[in-house]
Design a protein around this motif. Structure first.
Motif, short mmCIF file in Angstrom:
data_model
loop_
_atom_site.label_atom_id
_atom_site.label_comp_id
_atom_site.label_asym_id
_atom_site.label_seq_id
_atom_site.Cartn_x
_atom_site.Cartn_y
_atom_site.Cartn_z
N VAL B 53 0.83 -1.21 0.00
CA VAL B 53 0.00 0.00 0.00
C VAL B 53 0.87 1.27 0.00
CG1 VAL B 53 -1.85 1.26 1.19
CG2 VAL B 53 -1.80 -1.24 1.28
N LEU B 54 0.63 2.13 -0.99
CA LEU B 54 1.33 3.42 -1.09
C LEU B 54 0.52 4.52 -0.39
CD1 LEU B 54 2.25 3.19 -4.87
CD2 LEU B 54 3.87 3.02 -2.97
N SER B 55 -0.80 4.52 -0.62
CA SER B 55 -1.67 5.52 0.01
C SER B 55 -3.06 4.93 0.16
CB SER B 55 -1.72 6.80 -0.83
OG SER B 55 -2.39 6.54 -2.04
N GLY B 56 -3.82 5.46 1.13
CA GLY B 56 -5.17 4.96 1.38
C GLY B 56 -5.16 3.82 2.38
N CYS B 57 -6.27 3.12 2.46
CA CYS B 57 -6.42 2.06 3.46
C CYS B 57 -7.27 0.92 2.88
CB CYS B 57 -7.08 2.63 4.73
SG CYS B 57 -7.21 1.45 6.08
N LEU B 58 -6.77 -0.30 3.01
CA LEU B 58 -7.50 -1.50 2.55
C LEU B 58 -8.01 -2.27 3.76
CD1 LEU B 58 -4.83 -2.95 0.04
CD2 LEU B 58 -6.39 -1.01 -0.31
N LYS B 59 -8.96 -3.17 3.51
CA LYS B 59 -9.36 -4.13 4.56
C LYS B 59 -9.47 -5.51 3.95
CE LYS B 59 -14.50 -3.92 4.53
NZ LYS B 59 -14.85 -3.08 3.37
N SER B 60 -9.00 -6.52 4.68
CA SER B 60 -9.28 -7.90 4.27
C SER B 60 -10.35 -8.40 5.22
CB SER B 60 -8.04 -8.77 4.30
OG SER B 60 -7.49 -8.85 5.58
N PHE B 61 -11.35 -9.09 4.68
CA PHE B 61 -12.50 -9.47 5.51
C PHE B 61 -13.11 -10.78 5.05
CE2 PHE B 61 -16.02 -8.21 2.63
CZ PHE B 61 -15.31 -7.46 1.70
N PHE B 62 -13.97 -11.27 5.91
CA PHE B 62 -14.55 -12.60 5.77
C PHE B 62 -16.02 -12.50 6.19
CE2 PHE B 62 -15.52 -16.49 8.28
CZ PHE B 62 -15.48 -17.41 7.25
N ILE B 63 -16.91 -13.10 5.40
CA ILE B 63 -18.32 -13.13 5.78
C ILE B 63 -18.63 -14.54 6.27
CG2 ILE B 63 -20.70 -12.72 4.97
CD1 ILE B 63 -19.06 -10.24 4.52
N ASN B 64 -19.07 -14.67 7.53
CA ASN B 64 -19.27 -16.03 8.05
C ASN B 64 -20.65 -16.58 7.69
OD1 ASN B 64 -21.12 -15.12 9.95
ND2 ASN B 64 -19.89 -15.71 11.74
N ASP B 65 -20.90 -17.81 8.19
CA ASP B 65 -22.15 -18.50 7.82
C ASP B 65 -23.41 -17.75 8.29
OD1 ASP B 65 -20.53 -20.37 6.72
OD2 ASP B 65 -20.76 -21.85 8.30
N ASP B 66 -23.25 -16.87 9.28
CA ASP B 66 -24.39 -16.06 9.72
C ASP B 66 -24.43 -14.70 9.00
OD1 ASP B 66 -25.06 -18.06 11.49
OD2 ASP B 66 -23.82 -17.22 13.09
N VAL B 67 -23.67 -14.58 7.89
CA VAL B 67 -23.59 -13.35 7.09
C VAL B 67 -23.09 -12.18 7.94
CG1 VAL B 67 -24.68 -12.11 5.18
CG2 VAL B 67 -25.69 -14.23 5.94
N LYS B 68 -22.26 -12.50 8.90
CA LYS B 68 -21.65 -11.47 9.74
C LYS B 68 -20.25 -11.21 9.19
CE LYS B 68 -20.63 -10.49 14.60
NZ LYS B 68 -20.65 -11.01 15.97
N MET B 69 -19.89 -9.92 9.02
CA MET B 69 -18.57 -9.59 8.48
C MET B 69 -17.54 -9.49 9.60
SD MET B 69 -17.23 -6.38 6.20
CE MET B 69 -17.41 -5.17 7.48
N TYR B 70 -16.39 -10.15 9.40
CA TYR B 70 -15.27 -10.00 10.31
C TYR B 70 -14.10 -9.42 9.53
CZ TYR B 70 -17.33 -12.79 14.06
OH TYR B 70 -18.12 -13.25 15.06
N ILE B 71 -13.41 -8.46 10.13
CA ILE B 71 -12.24 -7.89 9.47
C ILE B 71 -10.99 -8.56 10.00
CG2 ILE B 71 -10.88 -5.79 9.18
CD1 ILE B 71 -13.49 -4.30 8.93
N LEU B 72 -10.21 -9.13 9.09
CA LEU B 72 -8.95 -9.77 9.48
C LEU B 72 -7.88 -8.74 9.71
CD1 LEU B 72 -10.01 -12.43 7.66
CD2 LEU B 72 -7.59 -12.95 7.95
N GLN B 73 -7.78 -7.78 8.78
CA GLN B 73 -6.64 -6.86 8.81
C GLN B 73 -7.03 -5.56 8.14
OE1 GLN B 73 -3.27 -8.13 6.38
NE2 GLN B 73 -2.24 -6.23 6.91
N PHE B 74 -6.56 -4.46 8.68
CA PHE B 74 -6.54 -3.20 7.95
C PHE B 74 -5.14 -3.09 7.33
CE2 PHE B 74 -9.57 -2.20 11.46
CZ PHE B 74 -10.68 -1.99 10.66
#
Lengths: 190, 190
Positions: B53-74
């Motif tokens: 990453v040079l500029s800005g912000c990313l997120k890696s994420f996962f949607i579980n079986d209950d359609v709930k989003m979890y963020i692994l990493q910014f």
């Protein structure tokens, strides 16, 4: 099998070393025996070594603020274990590492691993891939924690480590999955 | 700052390269621009690249079986991101990577990273330590998930990434901590 032969075969899966190079690498490892239940690293310890398991099974674990034990990792033969945060950052241990069974390990110091990586490019390659695999396993473990489905997580664990079911007491498998013994019992009888 | 200069300073924190070596390394990276909300990796994709990453912000994420989003990493500037399980094992993506803000990145392919690591020992050293740090961060994240105390986890996050509070919407911070927005609101007002 001799300890050195186990290490040699393990390294040979990733890198090629001459016999002379391997003997040099192996000379930096020290064989150690531990008894069932014995602590290798305890919270608060200074951590200077990592451990390559020759026989037996280790567990790294953490006791949370509610005095509940969580297991981070089981380490079976040819797996590596330490408190890597403490080892790499030269801080005190925040996790514990102990023996589920009697165990034989080869230990190497942080300084010796860095020296070998600097002196031998293939050794640096080996340790990069060792950590890449550890990183991926750790991310998978995190995803498994984020996914609520305990049954699926139990099945994943048994696929990943089929030997675990017979080797490890059920309450430790429950502590790895983050479920109660009762929930675990329902899972492996279903 | 130019993209190459950001990469150069980032590598120079860990390794020494001649100008010629650096130019060769840099020639394997490709600069790319993404818009806020744009996907870089989606679940099911073939994954061939990792991103610096040079500029800005990313997120890696996962949607579980209950359609709930979890963020692994910014991933903020000078951080690396990908689905490393998919990248290293050449499997399909099981997580998503997208842009919280407009973002500039440098991408490198799996094959090119391996080629550079093989050709230049310092580059292999750099990537070993990059992954060592990622492994430790992942283990800390796992420990933070195992520890029930949401307030402590929130404080740890804010110490680790002080810029996050202003850069990232509150519902994403809640998704990282695995708490509801209401719980998060209580934490940052207490």
């Amino acid at each position: 099998m001799q300890a050195e032969e186990i290490l040699k075969q393990h390294l040979a899966k990733t890198i090629s070393l001459t016999d002379e190079q391997f003997a040099y690498v192996a000379s930096h490892f020290k064989q150690q025996s531990y008894k069932k239940g014995q602590a290798i690293i305890s919270e608060g310890d200074k951590v200077d070594h990592e451990y390559f398991v020759l026989s037996g099974c280790l567990k790294s674990f953490f006791i949370n603020d509610d005095v509940k034990m969580y297991i981070l990792q089981f380490a079976m033969p040819t797996w590596w274990a330490s408190d890597y945060n403490a080892l790499y950052n030269q801080t005190r241990a925040t996790i514990n590492l102990d023996c589920i069974t009697d165990a034989e390990v080869l230990s190497i110091s942080n300084a010796d691993r860095e020296k070998l990586c600097n002196e031998l490019h293939p050794v640096e390659h080996f340790f990069r891939w060792r950590t890449n695999k550890g990183f991926v396993a750790s991310q998978k473990r995190l995803l498994s924690f984020m996914n609520n489905d305990a049954k699926k997580r139990y099945e994943e664990l048994m696929t990943l480590y089929p030997a675990l079911y017979n080797m490890v007491p059920k309450h430790l498998i429950a502590a790895y999955l983050g479920v109660s013994r009762e929930t675990l019992s329902r899972l492996y009888h279903s």
